[in-house]
Enzyme design. Sequence first.
Site, PDB file in Angstrom:
ATOM      1  N   VAL A 146     -44.354 -43.161  15.369  1.00 60.83           N
ATOM      2  CA  VAL A 146     -44.926 -42.438  14.270  1.00 60.83           C
ATOM      3  C   VAL A 146     -43.250 -42.219  13.424  1.00 60.83           C
ATOM      4  CG1 VAL A 146     -44.518 -40.154  15.318  1.00 60.83           C
ATOM      5  CG2 VAL A 146     -46.220 -40.515  13.561  1.00 60.83           C
ATOM      6  N   SER A 179     -38.205 -47.035  15.195  1.00 67.59           N
ATOM      7  CA  SER A 179     -39.158 -46.178  15.851  1.00 67.59           C
ATOM      8  C   SER A 179     -39.410 -46.426  17.219  1.00 67.59           C
ATOM      9  CB  SER A 179     -40.494 -46.338  15.019  1.00 67.59           C
ATOM     10  OG  SER A 179     -40.485 -45.908  13.853  1.00 67.59           O
ATOM     11  N   GLY A 223     -36.972 -34.700  15.977  1.00 72.83           N
ATOM     12  CA  GLY A 223     -37.460 -33.795  16.823  1.00 72.83           C
ATOM     13  C   GLY A 223     -37.439 -34.273  18.209  1.00 72.83           C
ATOM     14  N   GLU A 246     -42.362 -43.796  10.521  1.00 77.50           N
ATOM     15  CA  GLU A 246     -42.138 -44.955   9.532  1.00 77.50           C
ATOM     16  C   GLU A 246     -43.277 -45.420   8.716  1.00 77.50           C
ATOM     17  OE1 GLU A 246     -38.634 -47.331   9.801  1.00 77.50           O
ATOM     18  OE2 GLU A 246     -38.832 -47.071  12.167  1.00 77.50           O
ATOM     19  N   ILE A 269     -32.069 -36.478  14.916  1.00 80.40           N
ATOM     20  CA  ILE A 269     -31.688 -36.823  13.432  1.00 80.40           C
ATOM     21  C   ILE A 269     -32.511 -36.386  12.651  1.00 80.40           C
ATOM     22  CG2 ILE A 269     -30.492 -39.152  13.732  1.00 80.40           C
ATOM     23  CD1 ILE A 269     -33.355 -40.560  12.931  1.00 80.40           C
ATOM     24  N   GLY A 270     -33.474 -35.236  13.275  1.00 80.27           N
ATOM     25  CA  GLY A 270     -34.225 -34.248  12.387  1.00 80.27           C
ATOM     26  C   GLY A 270     -35.787 -34.671  12.791  1.00 80.27           C
TER      27      GLY A 270
END
Lengths: 793, 328
Positions: free
Chosen positions: A747, A544, A505, A749, A502-503
């Site tokens: 990592v 997350s 990575g 949020e 979703i971007g």
Amino acid sequence: MNDHRVVGKGLPRIDGPEKATGKAVFTVDVELKGMLHGKILRSPYPHARIISIDTSEAEKLPGVKAIMTGKDTSGVRYAFVDTPRYPADETPLAVDKVRYIGDEVAAVAAISEEIAEEALRLIKVEYEILPAVFTPEEAMKPEAPVIHDAPMEGTSAWEEWGAATKTRSYEKESPHNNLNAYTSYSIGNIEKGFASADYIREDRFTTKGTAHCAMEPHAAVASYDPIEDKLDMWLSTMGIFLKRFNLSKALRLPISKVRVRHSYCGGAFGGKIDAFPYEYCAAYLSMKTGKPVRIELTREECFMTTRQRHPIIVDIKTGITKDGKIVAQDVKVIADSGGYRGSGAIVVFLCHGFSFPVYDIPNYRYEGFGVYTNNPIRGPQRGHGAPQVRFAIDSQLDLIARENGLDPVELMLKNVRHKGDRLPNGDVLQSCGLTECITGAANAVNWQQNRNNPGAGRKKRGVGISASAMFSGAMYYPFASAAMVKMHDDGTATLYTGSQEIGQGCYTTLAQVLAEELGIGLEDVRVVAGDTELTPIDIGSFLSGGALVTGNAVKLAAADAKKQLFEVAAESFNVPIEDLEARDKRIFVRNDESKTMPFAKAVQLSVFRRNGNPVIGTGSYKGNPETDRYPSLAKAKGLFTPAYGFSVQAAEVEVDTETGEFRLVRVANFHDCGFPLNKTIVEGQVEGCTSMGQGQAMLEEIVLENGQLFSSNFLDYKLPLATETPEIIDGLVSTIEPNGPFGAKEVGEGALAGMLAAIANAVHDATGVRVRETPVTPEKILADLEKLAKSSS
Amino acid sequence: MRLPEFDFYEPPTLQEALPLLTSGNARIIAGGTDLIVALKRRLETPAVILSLHKIKELDYIVQDEGYLKIGAMTTLKKIKTSPTVNRLFPALAQAAREVASPILQGQATIGGNLCLNTRCRYYNQSEFWRQSQQTCYKAGGEKCLVTHKQDCSASFSGDMAPILLAWEADITIAAPEGTKQMSLREFFTYNSKIPNQLAANPKGILTEVRIPLEKKEWSSLYTKARLRGSIDFPLAGAGLAVDLDPSGRLCRGAAIVATGVGPGPLVLEAAGDLVGQEITGELIKSVAQKAAAEIHPVRTGRIGPRYQRARFKTLVIDGLTNLAELED
């Protein structure tokens, strides 16, 4: 750590070239033969009864292929949260009532978007307008209009899946009107705690709703095959398996007859996981017409109907001793859920779940109320409750420090939790870098020199700080991730994962985990992902959990593949398997350089000697390995997460005291992510959080008046621009989380959550002005500066 | 959101364009940065759209007959980068830089910016949005939804007009019956509903802006407050120009023009207090106070009128202090 070959490095993203060259396919790019275009008719009223819907004129419009209304779907209820306690309260299209401006009333499929839009104009809906309510505190009063009056009967999704049994409905316990969720929790003895305090203060802080602002609008393409009775869907989403589950239940199709595919997703930030009517409508219209149907929301629809961050009222009372120990804290949270529950039941749990891991407070009471209003629906957004509640807690802590002549940093350090602490719910902090994050962030903004040192001129400088915590996944459907590693003849591998890019990575980081574990290079990994038919289940790219839960599944799958390769090699070399190691796509025998074998050879040997086994590794990992139960949202009991990520934000601002305008000069964002699987990607996440947090602290606001949205485009909704972007100091604190793959945890949020209080505290440090409602704006600052000037003259 | 249907013309010459105006219910499109959004929102549903895009004769910057003449179709990007403009009237280049964002500056034109419609939070909304409300006065309803009066309070937010008004610029309007000059002050109606002479059923085309060259001797500046460093309309803006004698102290002429805070770009009388005076910090403060008292913003946007007025006052103080080269 230095012996890692692939993880920990800032390697280029594997989706980079496709995206940079425009080849990447997003949901909005999906084109199917004969595809129809869908549009949704929405309620212009915040609360009204539907008297009649007349679609006859629209049906006559040439090019219109199908129209659906609430009648077609009556009886279907679905929602993001669908448990016995909190049964689904949404219908794909309004059946009896509309409950917010934008509520879905009818949907049209036509041969073009223009015709579909024209058809909406021809549908006549007669409404009886009902009294509406727009603030949660008004809505809770006994005389307030009741927004949900129909009983929510039936079997919840979680019962159907077997994850829950019937429990008491929350409604029975509610003394308030329009309540949709309630969480309560306490430890110690709150009265005694306050009695032992030397200083007590009470404050109210409020936050405004904010929008996710994903670049790609929400979109769905549905293609139903009547012969196979099978539905194929492309969604711009964060959780294909949760979507499949919800859609199969709502559409009454067997779960195996729904295939959800994930194209690249142009941003989500929490906003693409709720159950959305447009997805259901695309599917239903495709089933009705036998043709593919595409629905892409307009930007206005995205702002209005795809959930916003909860506006939250936090009443907080805190007591400390003379030496700065917090001995009691009483937190009451009221979340405005809007016309439907959305994630209301989750956010009032998470406002507790994301705050209590930060400070160790012996006497603590929490109450959270989710309340229906006739505002737009609220859902998850990056941090989901943490920014709101951390804004309150750390704004107040700053005030407490000032009143008592204490240093806020000292106060934080005195109260934070540490590695090894057991939280009241039983979670153990196996890694915790809070102290390092606090000192690191404070030092990076020269805390000691800059604090209480605004300068003499018109422009005043100040610094502020705040901390937060975040889960690394939890037990929610589908509760686990699995992964498959398929070896190829040349010794390279393909990863099959249900996770979704979703971007954030994840294709790159998961490929790095695979490569590291297996002993190959990143360039040797291909990723097949995001397809419920092709890939094993995945917990989804939300809460997350990606790095820890899916990362562990991938690591285990790679280890399984490696073990199979080693078995073949051990047999061939006639050495014990424990003597083998792998790197650079080769197997080596420790202490015997003469014996080595390329992976390609091992794969070949496996095929020849092990009955054609081509080597496929599998692995799986649960949302929380410690428990089989999901935490109770209402009682906040049970284990929450396998690991907490921690972060601290320190901000430096410069305020023009003549205009109230202020500049965010510098942000130090220190994040304990356990271990950065990909340093560049982690920095990207931290910087993204900084920017998003900055916007929500200083500019962004869902502006509503009587339920109507005044900020539904990028001119009126103020995202921060490059011109506002501060110097960002990323501090990655590595604590090596034992539960995480190579030590990694959350990592992406948490690093947003402290931005609000850090900035508000910095403005106070510079000017003496305390802003208690986000966003902190020049208008509010100047009004307060004028008041301060008046009272001092 | 899709565009409504309309007939579209893009004639290559002004001569061919003018007769098309008489067809009734026509709108002129220059850069389109304002109009396209209004069309998508069905705020405008003209039968005819007349594009000036292909009329190359309206794109120029020249010095002629004691004026700097700028063709109406000259883009803001061209103005901000023009060596002539930057040499003679740097404040105009700077005003162009303050409009929206660099991408929009490449599309938007000076003529279009002067013809910018007024804006209001109740008016500049989608067709769907407006269904929830009564029709506002500007859109043809009974009452203004901000003031509840039978009048419109929408705010003019053009960034180019203030400094041009400060220099007493004028414009040329071409119409089928002939061409006429008009002062900019006359062009603006100060009526929020129909903000300029060409706003409703235009009978002519704005073709040129002329700035008297003698004004290049004045110290001038356009200063703008907005929420972000780019994109946003002014929450308050001020065009400031002062004619200082060679000593740099005595003010021989002055103009203060406000934008973003009323129905049009407002030429303020407070500037008169500067004329014939030696400019001091104290004088600037009293002039700014008076100027701020002359504006009457109403809540047409996100920012409250109280803040707009306070911010405008500081714009004037800071701007004049800067022009008079006084220390802060």
